[in-house]
Design an enzyme around this catalytic site. Sequence first.
Site, PDB file in Angstrom:
ATOM      1  N   GLY A  17     -14.751  -3.224  -5.252  1.00 39.37           N
ATOM      2  CA  GLY A  17     -14.221  -2.658  -4.058  1.00 39.37           C
ATOM      3  C   GLY A  17     -14.280  -1.142  -4.324  1.00 39.37           C
ATOM      4  O   GLY A  17     -15.267  -0.538  -4.470  1.00 39.37           O
ATOM      5  N   ILE A  18     -13.024  -0.438  -3.894  1.00 40.01           N
ATOM      6  CA  ILE A  18     -12.934   0.950  -3.973  1.00 40.01           C
ATOM      7  C   ILE A  18     -13.502   1.639  -5.582  1.00 40.01           C
ATOM      8  O   ILE A  18     -13.915   2.470  -5.508  1.00 40.01           O
ATOM      9  CB  ILE A  18     -11.279   1.389  -4.060  1.00 40.01           C
ATOM     10  N   ASP A  63      -7.542  -3.880 -19.843  1.00 37.14           N
ATOM     11  CA  ASP A  63      -6.134  -4.495 -19.379  1.00 37.14           C
ATOM     12  C   ASP A  63      -5.237  -3.405 -19.099  1.00 37.14           C
ATOM     13  O   ASP A  63      -4.751  -2.825 -20.182  1.00 37.14           O
ATOM     14  CB  ASP A  63      -5.689  -5.731 -20.016  1.00 37.14           C
ATOM     15  N   ASN A  90      -7.288   3.016 -10.334  1.00 35.29           N
ATOM     16  CA  ASN A  90      -7.555   2.266  -9.099  1.00 35.29           C
ATOM     17  C   ASN A  90      -7.175   0.840  -9.393  1.00 35.29           C
ATOM     18  O   ASN A  90      -6.889   0.080  -8.145  1.00 35.29           O
ATOM     19  CB  ASN A  90      -9.128   2.306  -8.942  1.00 35.29           C
ATOM     20  N   TYR A 154       4.276  -5.320  -3.291  1.00 33.44           N
ATOM     21  CA  TYR A 154       3.095  -4.259  -2.973  1.00 33.44           C
ATOM     22  C   TYR A 154       3.516  -2.833  -2.460  1.00 33.44           C
ATOM     23  O   TYR A 154       3.307  -1.881  -3.090  1.00 33.44           O
ATOM     24  CB  TYR A 154       1.998  -5.168  -2.100  1.00 33.44           C
ATOM     25  N   LYS A 158       3.302   0.378  -4.776  1.00 33.42           N
ATOM     26  CA  LYS A 158       2.613   1.665  -4.240  1.00 33.42           C
ATOM     27  C   LYS A 158       3.519   2.907  -3.830  1.00 33.42           C
ATOM     28  O   LYS A 158       3.114   4.036  -3.996  1.00 33.42           O
ATOM     29  CB  LYS A 158       1.595   1.068  -2.996  1.00 33.42           C
ATOM     30  N   GLN A 257       0.817   7.111  13.661  1.00 33.88           N
ATOM     31  CA  GLN A 257       1.664   6.474  14.633  1.00 33.88           C
ATOM     32  C   GLN A 257       3.087   6.566  14.646  1.00 33.88           C
ATOM     33  O   GLN A 257       3.609   6.368  13.388  1.00 33.88           O
ATOM     34  CB  GLN A 257       1.068   4.879  14.867  1.00 33.88           C
TER      35      GLN A 257
END
Length: 257
Positions: A17-18, A63, A90, A154, A158, A257
């Site tokens: 991924g990223i 880990d 990440n 989550y 974050k 938005q």
Amino acid sequence: MMRLQSKTAVVTGGGSGIGEACCMRFAEEGASVIVSDINMNDAERVAQAIRKNGGDAKALQLDVTQPEAWTNLADKIQADYPSLDILVNNAGIGIPGDVEECTLEDWRTTHAVNTEGVFLGTQMAIKLMKETGGSIINISSMEGMVGNPQLAAYNSSKGAVRLFTKSAALDCCNKGYPVRINSVHPGVVRTAILEKGLAMLPEAEGQALLSSLADKTPMGRLGQPIEIANACLFLASEESSYMTGSELVVDGGYTAQ
């Protein structure tokens, strides 16, 4: 001169991924990359791809929830490299669940990786960078800025990364350390973490959620890992030398938005 020439970079969750995109992009710009991941096979695959392209990379199993793993990484860096210049925190997981459905186990697991892992990595990197300087990039999310009823743990983890980044950045400024710490807030990106999260939902519900997220994004599409990696490259390079404690949002306009 490449933008990261002679710099050493560690990327956690670098096996997909990223994280993978960051490893590849940093290596293209001249960095020696330590590809760290809990999955050693994934880390080695990415490191081999970098070396095949003429870059410098080593794979390391890590880990991020274990303090001793970070201590071992610091020892390896000090033994094998002149300095640590870049850390991308990440590694992350996402376990869907609203506030009523989320179990304490899921909550703790999510925070152990997404929040405690970032804390441990930042702490280690500051120790190695405070004399020589460096850039720490903490991958948060647009979900660290706006709420999602299906992502209670989550969202919390974050959001914690967002404010922890500011605290750590200010601490380095107060102590005169030449260490910059910023957070990146991706929108919905097609990564392994997204696919795993969707797989935990009924297929029809997962596809409906995916379509809904794309539809709600002003640019009308999901992001690609390379688009986040390019933002991280900017923060890793000297081009962002006057940025610390900042939020770099790369979300296709979602949070506007």
